[in-house]
Write an enzyme that holds these catalytic residues in place. Structure first.
Site, short mmCIF file in Angstrom:
data_model
loop_
_atom_site.label_atom_id
_atom_site.label_comp_id
_atom_site.label_asym_id
_atom_site.label_seq_id
_atom_site.Cartn_x
_atom_site.Cartn_y
_atom_site.Cartn_z
CG HIS A 1 -11.04 40.43 13.96
ND1 HIS A 1 -11.14 40.20 15.43
CD2 HIS A 1 -10.25 41.32 13.60
CE1 HIS A 1 -10.36 40.88 15.90
NE2 HIS A 1 -9.61 41.83 14.99
CE1 TYR B 1 -13.28 35.67 16.03
CE2 TYR B 1 -11.94 36.30 13.80
CZ TYR B 1 -12.24 36.50 15.39
OH TYR B 1 -11.34 37.52 15.79
CG ASN C 1 -10.90 43.75 19.12
OD1 ASN C 1 -11.55 43.82 18.21
ND2 ASN C 1 -9.78 43.47 19.15
CB CYS D 1 -9.29 46.47 12.84
SG CYS D 1 -8.66 44.88 13.19
CG HIS D 2 -3.46 46.23 13.63
ND1 HIS D 2 -3.55 46.89 14.94
CD2 HIS D 2 -3.75 45.07 14.07
CE1 HIS D 2 -3.47 46.25 15.87
NE2 HIS D 2 -3.61 44.74 15.46
#
Length: 488
Positions: free
Chosen positions: A201, A258, A149, A170-171
């Site tokens: 994300h 975010y 990241n 990413c997971h």
């Protein structure tokens, strides 16, 4: 098959072990070479001993090398995997601590927001060094798999400026799908078919089918609100589902930072988060968790080494994308996953230059994205706010333009909801000065930043945040694990 995989940042011991065992679950990959590299010789020694023990216990011909010479590790590699955190926990602590002085309360701070933007400034010059080495000494047409990241910024820089074949991994999508399957009562996540698309994300489950039956908004809301655990841990995420009509991949804590609505005031933060685990919104939660994990591993290393003597169990192969991508590329066994790539028409209502995360298929011809996806308008609008911040952040990291960096931070949704322009300007000066050793592109700007800080009249405060917990000692962690084991 015989080829070489270089893992940069291999001192991230637990994750490196997971990638290693996943890859060795592919029968054709027993005779490959893993080249580990890290700036920490101590960590390299620990992870190499663990991987050597796995190889020995399973009677494999796999070769494992370790070196602090990154270029040597990359030389001749077909695949290069990055797990780096430039500046380590020392710099990361400032990503959390300094913004708190200006009222910005982050749970993770590694994607956007003030911490994530500065994290990108540290990482991107190093990512470009990796790319130079890949171009010059890796196998021709080598593929760069970035796990580090801030995912979108790192991948954006590697593609646009590093000129290397790059995919970001990413997971979050897998974990979100597991949650949805659980609340809907599925016996296995494999019963859930979905389309999930957006940016890393901030990816959105825009289509859901359980055993072929379409799942609508109202059914999903009811399922989450009825769940005894997720109804408490994912309050913010459920609120976004109600308002947007689709579920976000990202955890309650991540998603909260975010957006400009949920962490802007301390009383609002405590209303929306859950303190049962760091990931649900705790102030600086991931920093605390990472610190505890590092301390735990150092202390319990003999047990980790002993556990490495067990046979590899292919049934426990994780859902991390890397091993499945390599298997598809090398064996032509098709794999479907969600990948971070340049948009280029994949999502119709996001910019073409943005790094998006969306479904794709992998075979021997490469990663083939499913194009023509249109996000719901609210999802696209939320993604756009982050994309504009990411673009400015990448360009600032490349140019060393501190004014552009300040504008990027100013336009961050949460920062803008909390701080004034004067506060942002001073905060960025303070962060750049504190992290100067990892920010070579801003060396020319540091003296002037120090001068401005010495004359500043902007008030700050020493604040631990709305929901901060202390780092637990090894003794406390042992006691907690013992209690959980006894209760279970």
């Amino acid at each position: 098959m015989s080829f070489k995989i270089a893992i940069i940042g291999a001192g991230s011991v637990g994750f490196t072990k997971k990638l290693f065992t996943d890859i060795l679950c592919v029968p054709e990959f027993k005779d490959i070479e893993f080249a580990l590299t890290d700036v920490s010789e101590h960590n390299l020694g620990m992870i190499k001993a663990i991987l050597d023990r796995i190889v020995e216990a399973n009677g494999l011909p796999t070769r494992v090398t370790a070196t602090t010479d990154r270029r040597k590790a990359i030389e001749g590699a077909r695949y290069i995997i990055s797990c780096v955190r430039v500046g380590g926990l020392e710099a990361y602590a400032d990503d959390i601590r300094i913004p708190l002085k200006y009222g910005i309360d982050q749970c993770v701070g590694d994607t956007i927001c003030a911490g994530g933007i500065l994290y990108g400034q540290r990482n991107i010059p190093v990512i470009l060094d990796f790319c130079r080495d890949i171009r010059e000494v890796a196998e021709t047409n080598a593929k760069f798999l970035n796990y580090a990241n801030p995912m979108a910024m790192n991948t954006w820089a590697a593609i646009e400026y590093g000129k290397v074949d790059t995919v970001g991994l990413c997971h979050g999508v897998q974990h979100g799908a597991e949650q949805i399957a659980a609340v809907l009562g599925a016996k296995s996540p494999r019963e859930l078919d979905y389309v999930c698309s957006g940016i890393n994300h901030q990816t959105w489950f825009i289509e859901l089918r359980l055993n072929g039956r379409e799942i609508g908004k109202d059914e999903l809301i009811a399922a989450f609100e009825a769940h005894p655990v997720y109804s408490k841990q994912e309050k913010l995420r459920i609120d976004v589902l109600k308002r947007f009509g689709v579920y976000s991949t990202e955890s309650n804590g991540h998603l909260s930072e975010y957006l400009p609505w949920y962490r802007k005031r301390p009383d609002e933060i405590t209303r929306w988060i859950d303190m049962s685990d760091w990931i649900h919104g705790e102030t600086g939660g991931y920093l605390r968790y990472s610190t505890e994990t590092r301390n735990w591993f150092e202390t319990e290393y003999p047990q980790f080494l002993e556990a490495a003597s067990k046979p590899i169990d292919a049934s426990k192969r994780s859902n991390e994308h890397a091993s499945h991508i390599l298997e598809a590329l090398e064996t032509n066994r098709v794999y479907r996953g969600h990948f971070n790539v340049k948009n280029n028409g994949v999502i119709t209502n996001l910019p073409q230059d943005a790094v998006i995360e969306s479904p794709g298929f992998v075979d021997r011809f490469g990663i083939n994205m499913a194009a023509g996806i249109t996000l719901p308008e609210a999802c696209a609008a939320t993604c756009m706010a982050s994309i504009n911040v990411q673009r400015m952040s990448v360009h600032a990291a490349i140019s060393g333009d501190i004014d552009l960096l300040k504008l990027a931070v100013l336009h961050d949704p949460l920062v803008g909801a909390v701080s004034t322009p004067e506060e942002v300007w001073q905060m960025v000066d303070e962060m750049v000065v504190a992290q100067a050793q990892w920010l070579p592109q801003y060396a020319h700007a540091v003296p002037a930043a120090k001068e401005r800080l010495s004359k500043s009249t902007v008030k700050t405060r020493e604040w631990a945040g709305a929901a901060r917990r202390n780092v637990r000692s090894i003794e406390e962690l042992r006691a907690e694990k013992a209690a959980l084991k006894q209760a279970g």
